[in-house]
Design a protein around this motif. Structure first.
Motif, PDB file in Angstrom:
ATOM      1  N   LYS A 315       0.846  -1.193   0.000  1.00  0.00           N
ATOM      2  CA  LYS A 315       0.000   0.000   0.000  1.00  0.00           C
ATOM      3  C   LYS A 315       0.881   1.243   0.000  1.00  0.00           C
ATOM      4  CE  LYS A 315      -3.452   2.448   2.724  1.00  0.00           C
ATOM      5  NZ  LYS A 315      -4.241   2.470   3.959  1.00  0.00           N
ATOM      6  N   GLU A 339      -2.891   3.662  -3.097  1.00  0.00           N
ATOM      7  CA  GLU A 339      -2.821   2.596  -4.096  1.00  0.00           C
ATOM      8  C   GLU A 339      -2.478   1.297  -3.395  1.00  0.00           C
ATOM      9  OE1 GLU A 339      -1.034   2.317  -8.501  1.00  0.00           O
ATOM     10  OE2 GLU A 339       0.521   2.221  -6.957  1.00  0.00           O
ATOM     11  N   TYR A 340      -3.155   0.215  -3.828  1.00  0.00           N
ATOM     12  CA  TYR A 340      -2.980  -1.110  -3.230  1.00  0.00           C
ATOM     13  C   TYR A 340      -2.585  -2.078  -4.361  1.00  0.00           C
ATOM     14  CZ  TYR A 340      -6.181   1.189   0.072  1.00  0.00           C
ATOM     15  OH  TYR A 340      -6.794   2.066   0.919  1.00  0.00           O
ATOM     16  N   VAL A 341      -1.354  -2.616  -4.304  1.00  0.00           N
ATOM     17  CA  VAL A 341      -0.892  -3.565  -5.323  1.00  0.00           C
ATOM     18  C   VAL A 341      -0.861  -4.955  -4.686  1.00  0.00           C
ATOM     19  CG1 VAL A 341       0.958  -4.228  -6.882  1.00  0.00           C
ATOM     20  CG2 VAL A 341       0.471  -1.793  -6.462  1.00  0.00           C
ATOM     21  N   THR A 343      -0.277  -9.037  -5.112  1.00  0.00           N
ATOM     22  CA  THR A 343       0.470  -9.989  -5.934  1.00  0.00           C
ATOM     23  C   THR A 343       0.323 -11.399  -5.376  1.00  0.00           C
ATOM     24  OG1 THR A 343       2.119  -8.267  -6.383  1.00  0.00           O
ATOM     25  CG2 THR A 343       2.743 -10.542  -6.907  1.00  0.00           C
ATOM     26  N   TRP A 382      -2.679  -7.351  -9.168  1.00  0.00           N
ATOM     27  CA  TRP A 382      -3.892  -6.559  -9.337  1.00  0.00           C
ATOM     28  C   TRP A 382      -3.717  -5.248  -8.580  1.00  0.00           C
ATOM     29  CZ3 TRP A 382      -8.586 -10.384  -8.431  1.00  0.00           C
ATOM     30  CH2 TRP A 382      -8.559 -11.375  -9.429  1.00  0.00           C
ATOM     31  N   THR A 383      -4.267  -4.199  -9.142  1.00  0.00           N
ATOM     32  CA  THR A 383      -4.140  -2.863  -8.534  1.00  0.00           C
ATOM     33  C   THR A 383      -5.508  -2.341  -8.107  1.00  0.00           C
ATOM     34  OG1 THR A 383      -2.209  -2.396  -9.896  1.00  0.00           O
ATOM     35  CG2 THR A 383      -3.316  -0.511  -8.869  1.00  0.00           C
ATOM     36  N   TYR A 384      -5.522  -1.773  -6.900  1.00  0.00           N
ATOM     37  CA  TYR A 384      -6.724  -1.126  -6.357  1.00  0.00           C
ATOM     38  C   TYR A 384      -6.336   0.300  -5.950  1.00  0.00           C
ATOM     39  CZ  TYR A 384      -8.527  -5.920  -5.789  1.00  0.00           C
ATOM     40  OH  TYR A 384      -8.932  -7.195  -5.984  1.00  0.00           O
ATOM     41  N   THR A 385      -7.340   1.185  -5.915  1.00  0.00           N
ATOM     42  CA  THR A 385      -7.098   2.548  -5.429  1.00  0.00           C
ATOM     43  C   THR A 385      -8.247   2.987  -4.537  1.00  0.00           C
ATOM     44  OG1 THR A 385      -8.180   3.556  -7.337  1.00  0.00           O
ATOM     45  CG2 THR A 385      -5.769   3.214  -7.473  1.00  0.00           C
TER      46      THR A 385
END
Length: 450
Positions: A315, A339-341, A343, A382-385
Motif C-alpha cells: 500500500k 494505491e494497493y498492489v 500480488t 492486481w491494482t486497487y485505489t
C-alpha cells in the motif's frame, strides 16, 4: 659239478650278465660255489614282476633248473589342475566374454593322476586370487589319494579387456614335490552405458501430477547416489526444468532433489502414470532406489515443487510506500490517494480476492486481471485505489488482502501513513508591523492637534 650254466629272465630285453664267483675260472659251478649275475632296466610305473631262471648240466644225468620271481612297485607321483572361468575351460584366449563389473567365478579341479598318496596340497593363482577349498577330501585326512579329486573356487569382478590368470598346484610324496598349472582366460567387455533423468516442474495445483499448465523450474540441484548411498555426481536442471545423468554403469541408484528457497515438495507417487508423477520424498527429496541395466535409458524420475500459498499487498500513500510514520505531509482537507498492489507470490491460483482497509476506506479494483477470470494467478498483480480527505495529525491505515485456494485462506497486510497539517495564516513582517503602528500614532496625534 655243474657246467653250461645259463641264467635267463622272462622279460624280453632283460639280459643277466655274469659278474663273479667262478673262482677257478673253469666254467664249472662247483658244489657250494656262488656265481653272481646282474641286469639293469628302467623302472616302470606300478607293480612289476619278472622271473629269473637258471639251468646247469651235471656230469651224469639230465640238466637241472631253478627259477625265482622278483617284484618292485614303480611309484609315479603326479598331480593335475584344471582351471575354468565361469564354467569355461578357456585355456586359450579370448575365453568367455563378460561385462565389466560382472562377477567372475573360477574353479580349480585338482586330481591325483599318479599312483601314490600326495600331501601338502597347495593351490594358488598368479593374479592374486585366493582359491578356497570346497570339497573332495573324502577321508578328511589332508591326503590326496590316487584318483581323488579336490575342488577349489575363487571369485572376482570383471575388468575391461583380455584377462589371463594361471592356477598352480603343488603336492609332496616322500619329500619330492610335484606340481602342475593351467591357464584360463576371459575378455572383459565394457557394457553399454545407461542414462537416468528427467524433470522438475512448478506444480501449480500442488497435486503431484504434471499438467499442461505446469512449467519446468530451472537451476534446481539434482544429486545422484548409488544404492549404497555413495555420491556419484550432481547436476542442475536446464532452463526448461530437465536434467540428465549419462554414461552410467549398470547398477542401483537413487536421485536426490534439493529444494530451492521457499519451495516445498509435491506429494509423491500420485495417480497411476509413473511418467508424470512426482517421485521425490516430501521429507528428504530422495527417490526410491532403482536398478539400471546396461544401456537402459530411464527418464521417469521427476519432482514436483511449489511455493506455499502466499499473497502480498503493498500500500502507498500519495505515491510513497510510507510503511513507517510519519509518511508524506499533506494539507488538512486535501485529497489523499492510496494505491494497493496485490500480488500472488505463491504457486497456486487464488480466488475470492478481497482487499480491505481498516479505516473504512474502500479500495476499488483498477486492473490487471489478465484473463478476466477473477483468478489471481501466480505472479499476477492486481491494482486497487482509494481516496479520502486529509485529516489533521498523524494518520495510519492498514490494508489487508485475502485469497483462497481449495478452501484454504491466505492473507497479508501493509500499513501506510501521512501527516496532516493546517494551512498557514499569513502574518506581517515585524518591521512592517512597527511601521504601521508608527503611522497610526502619527495620524492620531495630528487629529488631536486639529
Amino acid at each position: 659239478n655243474l657246467s653250461s650254466i645259463d641264467v635267463q629272465d622272462n622279460i624280453t630285453g632283460v639280459t643277466p650278465a655274469y659278474l663273479s664267483g667262478d673262482t677257478n675260472d673253469d666254467g664249472i659251478l662247483e658244489p657250494g660255489e656262488v656265481w653272481m649275475y646282474n641286469a639293469t632296466g628302467i623302472a616302470e610305473e606300478g607293480q612289476y614282476a619278472n622271473l629269473g631262471n637258471v639251468t646247469g648240466t651235471p656230469e651224469v644225468g639230465d640238466d637241472v633248473t631253478d627259477e625265482d620271481p622278483s617284484h618292485y612297485f614303480g611309484s609315479a607321483p603326479l598331480i593335475d589342475i584344471e582351471k575354468s572361468t565361469n564354467g569355461d575351460d578357456a585355456d586359450t584366449p579370448t575365453g568367455p566374454t563378460i561385462d565389466e563389473g560382472d562377477p567372475v567365478n573360477w574353479e580349480y579341479v585338482v586330481t591325483n593322476i599318479g599312483n601314490v598318496n600326495l600331501t601338502n596340497i597347495n593351490v594358488t593363482d598368479n593374479q592374486g586370487e585366493v582359491p578356497v577349498y570346497q570339497s573332495g577330501d573324502t577321508n578328511i585326512d589332508g591326503i590326496l589319494e590316487p584318483g581323488e579329486i579336490w575342488t577349489y573356487t575363487a571369485s572376482g569382478v570383471a575388468g575391461v579387456g583380455q584377462y589371463s590368470n594361471i592356477g598352480n598346484v603343488t603336492g609332496e610324496y616322500n619329500g619330492l614335490e610335484v606340481n602342475d598349472s593351467d591357464p584360463s582366460h576371459y575378455f572383459g567387455e565394457e557394457p553399454p552405458r545407461s542414462t537416468l533423468g528427467n524433470y522438475v516442474w512448478e506444480d501449480l495445483d500442488r497435486d503431484g501430477i504434471q499438467d499442461e499448465t505446469d512449467t519446468g523450474i530451472a537451476g534446481v540441484t539434482v544429486n545422484l547416489y548409488t544404492g549404497g548411498e555413495v555420491f556419484v555426481t550432481s547436476t542442475t536442471t536446464n532452463e526448461t526444468g530437465y536434467y540428465l545423468f549419462t554414461n552410467l554403469v549398470a547398477g542401483d541408484y537413487f536421485v536426490e532433489f534439493v529444494l530451492p528457497d521457499d519451495y516445498e515438495f509435491s506429494p509423491a507417487d500420485q495417480g497411476v502414470d509413473d511418467t508424470v508423477d512426482s517421485d521425490a520424498s516430501v521429507i528428504d527429496g530422495r527417490t526410491v532406489t532403482t536398478s539400471l541395466f546396461a544401456g537402459e535409458v530411464d527418464l521417469t524420475w521427476d519432482a514436483g515443487m511449489y511455493l506455499p500459498l502466499s499473497i502480498d499487498i503493498e500500500k502507498s500513500t500519495n505515491g510513497q510506500d510510507a510503511d513507517d510514520p510519519k509518511g508524506p505531509t499533506v494539507e488538512v482537507g486535501s485529497t489523499v490517494e492510496w494505491e494497493y498492489v496485490v500480488t500472488n507470490t505463491g504457486s497456486a491460483n487464488l480466488t475470492n480476492i478481497n482487499v480491505t482497509d481498516d479505516q473504512g476506506v474502500i479500495p476499488v479494483f483498477q486492473g490487471i486481471d489478465l484473463n478476466n477470470d477473477d483468478i489471481l494467478a501466480p505472479g499476477e498483480m492486481w491494482t486497487y485505489t482509494a481516496n479520502g480527505t486529509a485529516e489533521f495529525g498523524q494518520y495510519v491505515n492498514n490494508a489487508t488482502a485475502t485469497g483462497e485456494y481449495e478452501g484454504e485462506t491466505v492473507e497479508d497486510s501493509d500499513p501506510s501513513h501521512y501527516y496532516g497539517e493546517e494551512k498557514d495564516v499569513p502574518t506581517a513582517h515585524p518591521l512592517l508591523t512597527v511601521a504601521l503602528i508608527g503611522m497610526g500614532i502619527v495620524l492620531f496625534l495630528r487629529r488631536k492637534e486639529e
